[in-house]
Design a protein around this motif. Structure first.
Motif, PDB file in Angstrom:
ATOM      1  N   LEU A 139       7.841   1.935  -5.964  1.00 20.16           N
ATOM      2  CA  LEU A 139       8.050   0.498  -6.086  1.00 20.16           C
ATOM      3  C   LEU A 139       7.179  -0.055  -7.202  1.00 20.16           C
ATOM      4  CD1 LEU A 139       7.932  -0.458  -2.292  1.00 20.16           C
ATOM      5  CD2 LEU A 139       9.901   0.269  -3.652  1.00 20.16           C
ATOM      6  N   ILE A 140       7.799  -0.791  -8.125  1.00 19.58           N
ATOM      7  CA  ILE A 140       7.088  -1.426  -9.232  1.00 19.58           C
ATOM      8  C   ILE A 140       6.867  -2.889  -8.861  1.00 19.58           C
ATOM      9  CG2 ILE A 140       7.198  -2.045 -11.673  1.00 19.58           C
ATOM     10  CD1 ILE A 140       8.998   0.416 -12.067  1.00 19.58           C
ATOM     11  N   MET A 141       5.624  -3.345  -8.917  1.00 17.14           N
ATOM     12  CA  MET A 141       5.295  -4.692  -8.474  1.00 17.14           C
ATOM     13  C   MET A 141       4.564  -5.471  -9.553  1.00 17.14           C
ATOM     14  SD  MET A 141       4.160  -4.240  -4.474  1.00 17.14           S
ATOM     15  CE  MET A 141       5.219  -3.351  -3.303  1.00 17.14           C
ATOM     16  N   ASN A 142       4.969  -6.727  -9.711  1.00 18.69           N
ATOM     17  CA  ASN A 142       4.313  -7.643 -10.643  1.00 18.69           C
ATOM     18  C   ASN A 142       3.433  -8.600  -9.840  1.00 18.69           C
ATOM     19  OD1 ASN A 142       3.544  -9.566 -12.487  1.00 18.69           O
ATOM     20  ND2 ASN A 142       5.592  -9.948 -13.291  1.00 18.69           N
ATOM     21  N   ILE A 167       3.468   1.063  -8.169  1.00 17.13           N
ATOM     22  CA  ILE A 167       2.984   0.931  -9.546  1.00 17.13           C
ATOM     23  C   ILE A 167       2.799  -0.557  -9.812  1.00 17.13           C
ATOM     24  CG2 ILE A 167       3.475   1.311 -11.992  1.00 17.13           C
ATOM     25  CD1 ILE A 167       5.260   3.640 -11.186  1.00 17.13           C
ATOM     26  N   LEU A 168       1.555  -0.989 -10.032  1.00 15.63           N
ATOM     27  CA  LEU A 168       1.266  -2.389 -10.319  1.00 15.63           C
ATOM     28  C   LEU A 168       1.329  -2.641 -11.822  1.00 15.63           C
ATOM     29  CD1 LEU A 168      -1.678  -3.464  -7.969  1.00 15.63           C
ATOM     30  CD2 LEU A 168       0.648  -4.378  -8.008  1.00 15.63           C
ATOM     31  N   ILE A 169       2.106  -3.635 -12.215  1.00 15.62           N
ATOM     32  CA  ILE A 169       2.176  -4.032 -13.619  1.00 15.62           C
ATOM     33  C   ILE A 169       0.901  -4.788 -13.983  1.00 15.62           C
ATOM     34  CG2 ILE A 169       3.390  -5.530 -15.245  1.00 15.62           C
ATOM     35  CD1 ILE A 169       5.953  -4.962 -13.716  1.00 15.62           C
ATOM     36  N   GLY A 188      10.103  12.678  -9.731  1.00 18.85           N
ATOM     37  CA  GLY A 188      10.769  13.012  -8.475  1.00 18.85           C
ATOM     38  C   GLY A 188      11.073  11.867  -7.547  1.00 18.85           C
ATOM     39  N   ALA A 189      10.994  10.624  -7.994  1.00 16.81           N
ATOM     40  CA  ALA A 189      11.304   9.489  -7.133  1.00 16.81           C
ATOM     41  C   ALA A 189      12.750   9.579  -6.641  1.00 16.81           C
ATOM     42  CB  ALA A 189      11.096   8.184  -7.886  1.00 16.81           C
ATOM     43  N   ASP A 190      12.969   9.317  -5.343  1.00  9.77           N
ATOM     44  CA  ASP A 190      14.328   9.304  -4.808  1.00  9.77           C
ATOM     45  C   ASP A 190      14.762   7.897  -4.429  1.00  9.77           C
ATOM     46  OD1 ASP A 190      12.695   8.991  -2.620  1.00  9.77           O
ATOM     47  OD2 ASP A 190      13.663  10.535  -1.401  1.00  9.77           O
ATOM     48  N   LEU A 191      13.964   6.874  -4.772  1.00  7.49           N
ATOM     49  CA  LEU A 191      14.325   5.465  -4.632  1.00  7.49           C
ATOM     50  C   LEU A 191      13.443   4.668  -5.571  1.00  7.49           C
ATOM     51  CD1 LEU A 191      15.022   3.297  -1.527  1.00  7.49           C
ATOM     52  CD2 LEU A 191      13.128   2.643  -3.034  1.00  7.49           C
ATOM     53  N   LEU A 192      14.035   3.682  -6.259  1.00  4.55           N
ATOM     54  CA  LEU A 192      13.285   2.777  -7.125  1.00  4.55           C
ATOM     55  C   LEU A 192      13.401   1.363  -6.564  1.00  4.55           C
ATOM     56  CD1 LEU A 192      14.373   3.983 -10.691  1.00  4.55           C
ATOM     57  CD2 LEU A 192      12.199   4.456  -9.532  1.00  4.55           C
ATOM     58  N   GLY A 193      12.314   0.631  -6.623  1.00  2.00           N
ATOM     59  CA  GLY A 193      12.331  -0.745  -6.156  1.00  2.00           C
ATOM     60  C   GLY A 193      11.458  -1.625  -7.006  1.00  2.00           C
ATOM     61  N   VAL A 194      11.679  -2.952  -6.902  1.00  2.00           N
ATOM     62  CA  VAL A 194      10.930  -3.916  -7.702  1.00  2.00           C
ATOM     63  C   VAL A 194      10.549  -5.112  -6.849  1.00  2.00           C
ATOM     64  CG1 VAL A 194      11.021  -5.525  -9.638  1.00  2.00           C
ATOM     65  CG2 VAL A 194      12.011  -3.264  -9.888  1.00  2.00           C
TER      66      VAL A 194
END
Length: 455
Positions: A139-142, A167-169, A188-194
């Protein structure tokens, strides 16, 4: 031989019939009130109301499209016209009649829309395919998005407890969000999120679609339009994380504007020109008011030629292309800011061309029937500057300011995106049905129209 059907509280057809009759009675009552008041001001009510609406629209046009004395006069006219109409009603002794007629018309509209809704229609949750728990979600977070919702709702801690890598921006420097997503896939990520705004959502969504991975939307942005139309909880971003453990999957369309992804809208023209200015982020209203005269009248804003499939839209001042059409182009209508579906495979297109105060008044009086407004759907939209197919134009993609070379082409990738959503979520509110008085009349007479068809 006739058949009598009993209707009671549990009879949806009977309820719709009673609402339709109530709508007709209230509408008729509003007309009767005006007609019976002809001698004491019925025509005054009708004509002055329309004149006040048109005058207010002219004043608003002068205010946004001019500076100096004409802008001041526009502000006075926009505010003063409704006040003058109200004073005229009071001094003329017709305010009671006007209020009664307006109240009856409001009742008529409310009953008519309720009568046309499907029986038992409320918040709607589109059911997806049951999804297994991901093993390596990223998960990518701002942390700055939505005024700091990531920290306020404890999203990092909750996500990590559920097994996600976060992952923190870094808000202090420019980040390549797409590169971060690609790096996560390579690892190897099997799901991406924001957890962030819609512009960031779109960039990561494109990577997820490219690799056929599920995509998780966390409503931590400011407006969260994409989350709204997915039926997610916008008041509690942490609830979106339930999709990691108890989720299901939806297939939705993903937009592309000259190769760049979008999940909501692409704006051209006046709005896109305004958001190009850095000061817009901190002073939206002031910046818009300062720039609009040059954009609308001074030649600073480019007129746009568009082609939506086979239909030409010449010299548009503003153009909105959306990933599936919105419920209605009328900004004051219920549900105007929502898209009924995200998997229809067609772009929504709204074009506006107002040449002056007269056309602004016509738009205010006629609304969606005005010639200044073009509303349609298309599979492909091509946009150029008026009179030339070369150069570049300002574009706002999901609210992000860009300049793209012309022609700018918008298309959809039907059902390209696998969205992971919580099984338990608020759902979406169905848009109100089109107001069709012929259907209301048939309902009141006891006929059953086919659902949404108007038959």
């Amino acid at each position: 031989m006739s058949t009598v059907t009993a209707s009671g509280p549990g009879d949806p057809a009977g309820t719709a019939r009673r609402l339709a009759r109530c709508a007709l009675a209230a509408a008729g009552g509003a007309v009767v009130v005006l007609l019976t008041a002809l001698g004491s001001g019925g025509f005054l009510i009708l004509l002055s109301g329309l004149a006040g609406l048109a005058a207010a629209a002219v004043g608003l046009w002068w205010f946004v499209a001019h500076r100096g004395l004409l802008r001041l006069l526009g502000a006075v006219l926009a505010v003063g016209s409704p006040a003058a109409v109200l004073a005229l009603y009071v001094l003329g002794g017709v305010w009671v009649v006007a209020l009664a007629s307006l109240a009856l018309w409001a009742v008529a509209l409310g009953c008519a829309r309720s009568a046309l809704r499907r029986p038992g229609e409320g918040p709607r949750t589109v059911r997806g395919v049951p999804a297994r728990r991901p093993l390596r979600p990223v998960l990518i977070m701002n942390p700055k998005s939505g005024g700091g919702k990531v920290g306020r709702f404890g999203l990092v801690e909750r996500a990590e407890k559920l097994g996600a890598r976060v992952i923190l921006i870094d808000p202090e420097r420019e980040n390549d969000v797409e590169a971060l997503a690609r790096g996560a896939v390579a690892e190897g990520a099997d799901l991406l999120g924001v957890a962030g705004g819609d512009g960031t959502q779109a960039l990561v969504a494109a990577v997820a679609a490219e690799h056929d991975l599920p995509f998780l939307v966390i409503s931590a942005g400011t407006r969260n339009h994409f989350a709204l139309d997915l039926g997610l909880d916008r008041t509690d971003p942490a609830a979106c994380l339930d999709a990691l453990t108890d989720g299901e999957e939806l297939r939705v369309d993903l937009g592309s504007v000259s190769g760049r992804p979008f999940v909501n809208t692409v704006s051209f023209g006046v709005y896109a020109d305004v958001v190009q200015h850095p000061e817009y982020r901190d002073a939206k209203a002031g910046t818009a008011i300062e720039l609009l005269p040059d954009l609308l009248q001074g030649g600073a804003g480019a007129r746009l030629d568009a082609r939506a499939d086979g239909k030409r839209l010449p010299a548009q001042q503003a153009l909105l292309v959306s990933n599936n059409p919105y419920a209605t182009p009328d900004p004051f209508a219920p549900g105007a800011a929502q898209r009924p579906r995200l998997d229809g495979g067609r772009l929504g297109v709204i074009g506006i061309r107002v040449e002056g105060a007269v056309q602004a008044a016509e738009l205010a009086v006629r609304g969606t029937q005005s010639e200044a407004l073009n509303v349609l759907t298309a599979r492909r939209v091509e946009v150029t500057t008026n009179g030339t197919g070369t150069g570049s134009i300002a574009v706002a993609v999901d609210g992000e300011a860009l300049n793209l070379p012309t022609p700018v082409v918008c298309v959809l990738r039907p059902r390209a995106l696998r969205v992971r959503v919580p099984r338990d979520r608020p759902g979406t509110t169905p848009p109100p049905p089109p107001l069709d008085w012929r259907r209301i009349l048939r309902l009141a007479l006891g006929n059953r129209p086919s659902a949404r068809s108007g038959a």
